[in-house]
Motif scaffolding. Structure first.
Motif, PDB file in Angstrom:
ATOM      1  N   GLU A   1       5.079   5.610   3.987  1.00  0.00           N
ATOM      2  CA  GLU A   1       5.901   5.134   5.324  1.00  0.00           C
ATOM      3  C   GLU A   1       7.239   6.863   4.743  1.00  0.00           C
ATOM      4  OE1 GLU A   1       5.229   3.155   8.736  1.00  0.00           O
ATOM      5  OE2 GLU A   1       3.170   4.103   7.409  1.00  0.00           O
TER       6      GLU A   1
ATOM      7  N   ASP B   1      -2.798  -2.565  10.693  1.00  0.00           N
ATOM      8  CA  ASP B   1      -4.556  -3.489  11.285  1.00  0.00           C
ATOM      9  C   ASP B   1      -4.431  -4.934  10.972  1.00  0.00           C
ATOM     10  OD1 ASP B   1      -4.437  -0.890  12.123  1.00  0.00           O
ATOM     11  OD2 ASP B   1      -5.875  -0.370  10.707  1.00  0.00           O
TER      12      ASP B   1
ATOM     13  N   MET C   1       3.405   0.176   9.055  1.00  0.00           N
ATOM     14  CA  MET C   1       2.312   0.711   7.441  1.00  0.00           C
ATOM     15  C   MET C   1       1.180   0.485   7.404  1.00  0.00           C
ATOM     16  SD  MET C   1       4.147  -0.366   3.593  1.00  0.00           S
ATOM     17  CE  MET C   1       5.044   0.592   3.669  1.00  0.00           C
ATOM     18  N   LYS C   2       0.241   1.641   7.614  1.00  0.00           N
ATOM     19  CA  LYS C   2      -1.133   2.456   7.224  1.00  0.00           C
ATOM     20  C   LYS C   2      -2.252   0.832   6.522  1.00  0.00           C
ATOM     21  CE  LYS C   2      -4.637   5.301   6.261  1.00  0.00           C
ATOM     22  NZ  LYS C   2      -5.416   4.891   7.518  1.00  0.00           N
ATOM     23  N   TRP C   3      -2.406  -0.046   5.932  1.00  0.00           N
ATOM     24  CA  TRP C   3      -3.520  -1.130   6.144  1.00  0.00           C
ATOM     25  C   TRP C   3      -3.014  -2.576   6.153  1.00  0.00           C
ATOM     26  CZ3 TRP C   3      -7.921   0.803   6.423  1.00  0.00           C
ATOM     27  CH2 TRP C   3      -8.409   1.798   5.428  1.00  0.00           C
ATOM     28  N   LEU C   4      -1.617  -2.348   6.757  1.00  0.00           N
ATOM     29  CA  LEU C   4      -0.729  -3.207   7.384  1.00  0.00           C
ATOM     30  C   LEU C   4      -0.479  -3.703   7.919  1.00  0.00           C
ATOM     31  CD1 LEU C   4       2.587  -3.621   4.798  1.00  0.00           C
ATOM     32  CD2 LEU C   4       0.404  -4.323   4.105  1.00  0.00           C
TER      33      LEU C   4
ATOM     34  N   LEU D   1     -12.064  -5.831   9.374  1.00  0.00           N
ATOM     35  CA  LEU D   1     -12.463  -5.623  10.369  1.00  0.00           C
ATOM     36  C   LEU D   1     -13.654  -5.736  11.835  1.00  0.00           C
ATOM     37  CD1 LEU D   1      -9.091  -3.506  10.945  1.00  0.00           C
ATOM     38  CD2 LEU D   1      -9.105  -5.394  10.831  1.00  0.00           C
TER      39      LEU D   1
ATOM     40  N   PRO E   1       1.151  -0.712  -0.043  1.00  0.00           N
ATOM     41  CA  PRO E   1      -0.037  -0.195   0.045  1.00  0.00           C
ATOM     42  C   PRO E   1       0.903   1.187   0.293  1.00  0.00           C
ATOM     43  CG  PRO E   1      -0.450  -1.127   1.888  1.00  0.00           C
ATOM     44  CD  PRO E   1       0.840  -1.737   1.252  1.00  0.00           C
TER      45      PRO E   1
END
Lengths: 92, 375
Positions: free
Chosen positions: A24, B6, B1-4, A64, A6
């Motif tokens: 990041e 979680d 890292m975002k979307w990982l 989730l 992502p």
């Protein structure tokens, strides 16, 4: 091989159909040639220099939520499930 | 890292494992094949096999395009690089894939061939632009995830008239391979592994969508759950498969909805269909020839097809003797059942398909110490 990560779109060059994406904070060039639309702030899946698809924040939240619904309220700092410590390979 | 991060949440993973333990029926076992090397790698990296109930067993499928690239295609590439004096560009994963007598692209490079590792087909186009007097070939491998970028490479070369660029296509189709494996899987006679359900490809499905698996589920009566590559994705998909089986349902479900839709990326599909067409048959390392499972360039793009441009021929090379990769790729054996595993076949010196890439079952067994647990 099908690894894709992502990355957030930071800038878009519409003429070249290219974007600058951030992993990041690490910036990379990415082609937008495989997407119909894309906007700054979208998270995309980056694979061999190409954005493959846009990650849907709404669907991610729903997934989730489904986990939480399936398992009941999730306790924090849960101990490792004891009952599954077997090798698993015995079952043939 | 975002979307990982979680989807790597430890507590949710434990909760899912507990839920699985509650829902599995005590009087039966569950054999699920994860098709993708990405799934195989995640299962080992996060120790998921040890987290789920013992009655659930993951079978590691052939979904690693590096692993299944046969020696004959590697040999063809080596011949091209050594004898046609081209600049051969490819993804890093391909460099170590063994051919006959331990030859690989790395040994060819050491012997003087101009072989370059690239991150993207765009890098290969740049090398072609920078070296107009040289022939530049992109050794393309990968499943549906990786094919669209190659298609764009060809279209861009045509548009910009980069005439010294061509592609050696080893692109593969996943539904053909899943069908092939299920055709071989006949639990009634007990000779092959029973497969109760499939964890469906993640990023392949981002391109082709979840719909192509419907025919597989219908024909073979096996549930398919398209699953993301993170540990929570795999555990949740496992729960979805267990529930389908317990309820006697056979359906295609999509756990990876944040990326995968039913129809997939239509724009990417159209680009691929414009440039590529199906070969009548393609050889997979460990599985043999599978009908209509590979892609080559359409006649309209023949001048960009390295096989036609350099008149390349494929010569059959037998798999290494004693190697159990075919059985492992079909879920019939574990890596530790193979006599070569960890003796003559190691990640430093891979002999068989499953040891070649970190996504192969044998390499994952080796890297994450499962062979020691099993010993």
């Amino acid at each position: 091989m099908c690894l894709a990560v992502p990355a957030e779109i930071i800038e878009i060059d519409r003429d070249a159909n290219m974007a600058v994406v951030s992993l990041e904070g690490v910036r990379k060039q990415a082609s937008l040639a495989l997407l119909e639309t894309a906007s700054v702030g979208d998270f995309v899946l980056l694979h061999v220099g190409f954005a493959l698809s846009i990650i849907s924040p709404e669907e991610a939240r729903k997934t989730l939520q489904m986990v939480d619904e399936a398992c009941g309220p999730v306790t924090r700092n849960m101990p490792r499930p004891e009952q599954h410590k077997g090798d698993g390979d015995e079952v043939a | 890292m975002k979307w990982l991060d979680d989807f790597r949440d430890r507590d949710r993973a434990f909760a899912l494992a507990n839920q699985l333990a509650e829902e599995v029926q005590p009087d039966r076992s569950y054999h699920f094949m994860e098709f993708c090397g990405g799934h195989t790698h995640a299962i080992f990296r996060y120790g998921l096999q040890d987290l789920v109930p013992q009655t659930i067993r993951y079978l590691h499928g052939p979904g690693c395009p590096v692993c299944v690239l046969p020696a004959s295609r590697v040999e063809m590439s080596i011949d091209l690089a050594l004898n046609h004096e081209v600049i051969l560009c490819t993804y890093g994963d391909v460099m170590r894939v063994p051919s006959r007598q331990n030859r690989s692209l790395i040994t060819a490079k050491a012997a003087g061939a101009d072989i370059r590792m690239v991150y993207s087909v765009s890098d290969c186009l740049r090398i072609a632009r920078d070296n107009p007097a040289r022939e530049v070939v992109f050794l393309a491998i990968g499943f549906e995830t990786t094919t669209p970028p190659s298609a764009i490479g060809v279209l861009q070369a045509k548009q910009e008239k980069i005439d010294n660029f061509s592609i050696l296509s080893n692109h593969l189709l996943t539904p053909s391979a899943i069908n092939h494996i299920l055709d071989l899987s006949s639990p009634e006679d007990g000779s092959t592994a029973p497969i109760d359900g499939f964890l469906g490809p993640a990023h392949v499905s981002a391109i082709i969508g979840s719909r192509p698996y419907q025919a597989i589920a219908d024909e073979h009566q096996r549930p398919v759950v398209v699953a993301g590559f993170e540990p929570l994705d795999i555990l949740q998909s496992t729960l979805m498969l267990v529930r389908q089986i317990n309820e006697g349902r056979v359906a295609v479900e999509n756990q990876y909805a944040r990326v995968v839709t039913e129809t997939g990326n239509i724009q990417a599909q159209n680009l691929v269909n414009k440039v590529f067409e199906r070969r009548s048959s393609f050889e997979w390392r460990g599985l043999g020839a599978i009908a209509r499972s590979g892609l080559c360039l359409r006649d309209d793009y023949a001048s960009f097809d390295a096989e036609r441009r350099f008149d390349l021929r494929e010569h059959k090379i037998n798999d290494v003797k004693g190697c159990k990769c075919p059985n492992i790729l079909r879920g019939e054996m574990k890596p530790t059942d193979c006599k070569l595993f960890g003796t003559v076949c190691t990640p430093d010196n891979p002999r068989g398909a499953c040891m070649v890439s970190s996504e192969g079952a044998c390499a994952a067994y080796w890297s994450y110490g499962r062979h020691m647990a099993a010993a």
